[in-house]
Structure formats: structure tokens, C-alpha cells
Design a protein around this motif. Structure first.
Motif: not given
Length: 215
Positions: A172-201
Motif C-alpha cells: 500500500y505504501r508503494g502505491l502511495l509512493d507511486g501516486i500519479r500526482a505532482d508536488e502541489l497535488e501531493k501537498q494537498r493530499v497531505v493537508a487532506e489527511c490532516k483534515r481527515a484526522f481532525v474530522l475523526n477527532t
């Protein structure tokens, strides 16, 4: 340079810890809350996974999200079996979502419909967490409330089709490492992961208010 999966893990570490150490989960896993609190938590999970998995089918051919849609991860059928056990066969009639749960599920659905990379962020935070920390919850629940080992009540935490969780997580981590996204999109994904944790909390906080420990 760190891989994307490592970046995700380190960037969300603080948010992850905050969710894991919420007073509700601490009290639940410490055996200080009754089985009703566990059942209520399971109900909230149903709404989140219904949003995650009802949107999965149309993402299977998506170049970004498609590789992550794995049938062996799907949890909804197991959750429904658990709710049958916890609430009885008529559980759907009394099922209700907390406002924070609705906000969480709505965001997951929005990403599934409009932003595949954002959907991956929610997919990652939920399923990889279930594969790892979920096993602690299952073990505690079995011991606290006497559920059969890997049986009804805790089936949500049992991934019967994943025989080697460590190997699966590496893949699964290999899939993440190969995700089809540029650097800006990857930063947006990081921000969305943080948002997911905030929503869960926020869901944990609402559950803590619904099940306060008597002083």
C-alpha cells in the motif's frame, strides 16, 4: 528525499496521536465505558464507511484512486454484521449519525465525487489505521465485553482476506509512493489527511460528550 508515504506518516503524526489519545477512545479501551458506547461508535463508523465504499466502484478505473480500491479492504458488510450483533436485526431503524459524523462522511463523499486524490487521503487514514491500530481495539473489545475472538461484534477489525498485513501495508505504501500526482497535488493530499484526522477527532469529542464518565 523522503518517499511520499513517509512524508504522509510524519506530517500527520501529531494529528494521529491526538485521535488515538482522545478521552473517548482512552476510556473505551480502558474498559471504563459500557458496550453501548462501543456500539454507538460502531454506528458512527458505518456512516463513514458507507461514504467511502459507496463511492469506490466508480473510482476503480480512475488513474489516481483506482489502484487503491481493493475489495479485501472493504468493511461495510462486516460493520453491518457487527451492528446486527450489537443492536439487533432492526438496527437500521434506530441508526443515527452525530453532526460531526455527518460532516466527516460528507467530506469523504465530496472527495469521492470530485477529487480522487483527496479520496485517497481518506482511504489511507482509515484503512491503514484499521489494519494497524484496529487490532488493539479488537483485542480490548473481546476482553472487555466478551465478544468471540474475531467474531460478531468485532468483525470490522478482522481482515480475513489479508493473510499478511505487514506485506499488504508495504504494498500500500508503494502505491502511495507511486501516486500519479505532482508536488502541489501531493501537498494537498497531505493537508487532506490532516483534515481527515481532525474530522475523526471531532467524532471522538462528540462521543465523549455523549458518554461522559461520572466523576
Amino acid at each position: 528525499m523522503d518517499s511520499f508515504s513517509t512524508l504522509l506518516r510524519t506530517a500527520t503524526h501529531e494529528h494521529h496521536e491526538e485521535a488515538n489519545t482522545s478521552s473517548f477512545m482512552t476510556d473505551l479501551l480502558g474498559g471504563r465505558l459500557g458496550v453501548d458506547a462501543f456500539a454507538r461508535y460502531t454506528e458512527q463508523l458505518w456512516f463513514v464507511y458507507e461514504a467511502l465504499e459507496s463511492g469506490a466502484a466508480r473510482l476503480t478505473s480512475d488513474p489516481v484512486a483506482g489502484p487503491f480500491i481493493r475489495p479485501e479492504l472493504m468493511r461495510l458488510a462486516s460493520l453491518e454484521r457487527d451492528l446486527d450483533h450489537l443492536r439487533g436485526p432492526g438496527w437500521r431503524a434506530s441508526l443515527s449519525a452525530l453532526p460531526s459524523t455527518l460532516a466527516y462522511a460528507d467530506r469523504v463523499r465530496e472527495c469521492a465525487e470530485t477529487w480522487p486524490a483527496g479520496y485517497v487521503a481518506h482511504h489511507y487514514t482509515r484503512y491503514l489505521g484499521d489494519l494497524a491500530g484496529g487490532q488493539v481495539v479488537r483485542d480490548k473489545a473481546e476482553r472487555t465485553w466478551g465478544f468471540a475472538k474475531k467474531g460478531d461484534g468485532v468483525r470490522f477489525y478482522v481482515f480475513e482476506e489479508i493473510t499478511n498485513p505487514a506485506a499488504f501495508k508495504r504494498e500500500y505504501r508503494g502505491l502511495l509512493d507511486g501516486i500519479r500526482a505532482d508536488e502541489l497535488e501531493k501537498q494537498r493530499v497531505v493537508a487532506e489527511c490532516k483534515r481527515a484526522f481532525v474530522l475523526n477527532t471531532a467524532v471522538f469529542q462528540a462521543l465523549a460528550e455523549e458518554f461522559p464518565l461520572s466523576a
